[in-house]
Write an enzyme that holds these catalytic residues in place. Structure first.
Site, PDB file in Angstrom:
ATOM      1  N   MET A   1      23.604 -25.142  46.472  1.00  0.00           N
ATOM      2  CA  MET A   1      23.742 -24.006  44.807  1.00  0.00           C
ATOM      3  C   MET A   1      22.370 -24.211  44.917  1.00  0.00           C
ATOM      4  SD  MET A   1      26.756 -24.650  44.039  1.00  0.00           S
ATOM      5  CE  MET A   1      27.049 -24.319  42.419  1.00  0.00           C
TER       6      MET A   1
ATOM      7  N   ASN B   1      28.007 -27.344  50.151  1.00  0.00           N
ATOM      8  CA  ASN B   1      27.774 -26.811  49.035  1.00  0.00           C
ATOM      9  C   ASN B   1      26.293 -26.837  48.954  1.00  0.00           C
ATOM     10  OD1 ASN B   1      25.657 -28.173  46.672  1.00  0.00           O
ATOM     11  ND2 ASN B   1      27.853 -29.344  46.975  1.00  0.00           N
TER      12      ASN B   1
ATOM     13  N   GLY C   1      31.625 -40.187  45.531  1.00  0.00           N
ATOM     14  CA  GLY C   1      32.387 -39.713  47.076  1.00  0.00           C
ATOM     15  C   GLY C   1      33.522 -39.950  47.197  1.00  0.00           C
TER      16      GLY C   1
ATOM     17  N   CYS D   1      18.727 -34.546  46.578  1.00  0.00           N
ATOM     18  CA  CYS D   1      19.403 -33.085  47.316  1.00  0.00           C
ATOM     19  C   CYS D   1      19.119 -33.051  48.881  1.00  0.00           C
ATOM     20  CB  CYS D   1      19.108 -31.670  46.401  1.00  0.00           C
ATOM     21  SG  CYS D   1      19.489 -30.674  46.831  1.00  0.00           S
TER      22      CYS D   1
ATOM     23  N   SER E   1      21.427 -31.125  37.604  1.00  0.00           N
ATOM     24  CA  SER E   1      20.006 -31.276  37.495  1.00  0.00           C
ATOM     25  C   SER E   1      18.998 -30.435  36.599  1.00  0.00           C
ATOM     26  CB  SER E   1      20.012 -31.122  39.058  1.00  0.00           C
ATOM     27  OG  SER E   1      19.974 -32.268  39.133  1.00  0.00           O
TER      28      SER E   1
ATOM     29  N   ILE F   1      27.040 -41.901  46.419  1.00  0.00           N
ATOM     30  CA  ILE F   1      26.141 -41.402  47.359  1.00  0.00           C
ATOM     31  C   ILE F   1      26.181 -39.624  46.635  1.00  0.00           C
ATOM     32  CG2 ILE F   1      25.846 -42.532  49.392  1.00  0.00           C
ATOM     33  CD1 ILE F   1      28.610 -41.027  50.054  1.00  0.00           C
TER      34      ILE F   1
ATOM     35  N   LYS G   1      19.671 -42.034  41.841  1.00  0.00           N
ATOM     36  CA  LYS G   1      21.162 -41.550  42.816  1.00  0.00           C
ATOM     37  C   LYS G   1      20.068 -40.993  43.934  1.00  0.00           C
ATOM     38  CE  LYS G   1      23.849 -38.204  42.755  1.00  0.00           C
ATOM     39  NZ  LYS G   1      25.197 -36.942  42.147  1.00  0.00           N
TER      40      LYS G   1
END
Ligand code: SIN
Length: 308
Positions: A72, A70, A246, A128, A46, A189, A163
């Site tokens: 990040m 995760n 996924g 996110c 991203s 997903i 997304k």
């Protein structure tokens, strides 16, 4: 021999398998290496308008074999450096920038800049699961109106893949809102909102506390959400393609998503430590189709719908 070709928003892809955002895509060198694999398209980590340093570690931990949590923190060098460093214009494989922003105007600015740099299509990250700033306190993809506004703004600049998050009651409703707002495709997903704890240290396992779950364990959820979107589109008379993801780790998993109605798929977590797995997945899909006597993806896409 099976024909794996697929088109999306007028773009031609050799096969339906894309590299998911956030895995093996953070530098031009890694993307170059990935472009030599048997892959339909590569999606970048991203990109935001301003650089983001990311969260403190640990940022990714394997919770059970093949399944990871995760957070990040969307680390990236920011739009200007991205546009300077990444060549979106030529190369044998389409590179799709993934864009992240807090407002529709920011999405439009990002979309305009990557279009000017040569991108033919972009994916917008509305999902996110652990953002510090989010639209009215929720993820953009948890609100059909907010998601539609972001899609409308970005897709005025170039074709957009929206997304989506699985962390909603009705993903079909959000997907329909995005498609009606002009999305060229829906990808789903993103990770599941998650938390894991280190009992010895008596603290969350991730530096950020909260995280998102990906990998093998979430595949049945990805399949269900993909089917939900495909069914919602059928009811709304929309033919917007769905990109399923996924927990995909082999060709059988790709077949599962296409049987649910996906046009393309994305692979991410399974490639950690083993990028060449992409080649095996693509070859395996071709072999699976040959064994089943399928000449093209259309011949089995959505076959599972007759069960519901
Ligand atoms: C992250 O960078 O923290 C994950 C991004 C995402 O899940 O969209």
């Amino acid at each position: 021999m099976a024909n794996l070709q697929v088109t999306l928003a007028g773009l031609h892809f050799d096969n339906p398998i894309m590299l998911a955002s956030g895995i093996l895509d953070s530098t031009p060198g890694i993307l170059r290496r990935m472009s030599r694999m048997k892959v339909g398209a590569l999606i970048t980590k991203s990109i935001s308008i301003n650089p983001r340093p990311g969260y403190p570690g640990p940022t990714a931990v394997e919770t059970t074999p093949g399944t990871w949590i995760n957070a990040m923190g969307l680390p990236n060098p920011g739009l200007n450096e991205f546009v300077d460093e990444f060549n979106l214009e030529d190369g044998s494989v389409t590179i799709i920038p993934n864009l992240v922003a807090d407002t529709p105007d920011e999405f439009a600015e990002l979309a305009q800049s990557v279009a000017a740099a040569g991108a033919k299509i972009a994916e917008i990250n509305l999902s996110c699961p652990h953002p510090k700033a989010s639209y009215k306190g929720r993820l953009t993809a948890q609100d059909p109106g907010a998601a539609a506004e972001a899609v409308e703004a970005a897709s005025s600049k170039l074709p957009i893949i929206a997304k989506l998050t699985p962390n909603v009651t009705d993903i079909g409703e959000i997907a329909v809102a995005c498609a009606r707002a002009g999305a060229s495709a829906i990808s789903a997903i993103n990770t599941l909102a998650a938390l894991d704890i280190d009992p010895e240290l008596e603290r969350p396992i991730l530096g950020n506390g909260y995280g998102g779950l990906s990998g093998a364990g979430i595949r049945p959820i990805g399949l269900r959400k993909t089917l939900d979107i495909v069914q919602a589109f059928a009811e709304a008379n929309l033919d917007t393609p769905v990109i399923g993801m996924g927990g995909i780790s082999d060709a059988d998993d790709v077949a599962r998503y296409i049987l649910c109605g996906a046009h393309l798929v994305q692979v991410g977590t399974a490639l950690v430590g083993n990028p060449e797995q992409l080649n095996d997945i693509t070859d395996g899909l071709s072999e699976w189709m040959d064994r089943k006597g399928y000449k093209s993806l259309e011949e089995f896409r959505g076959r599972i719908l007759e069960w519901f």
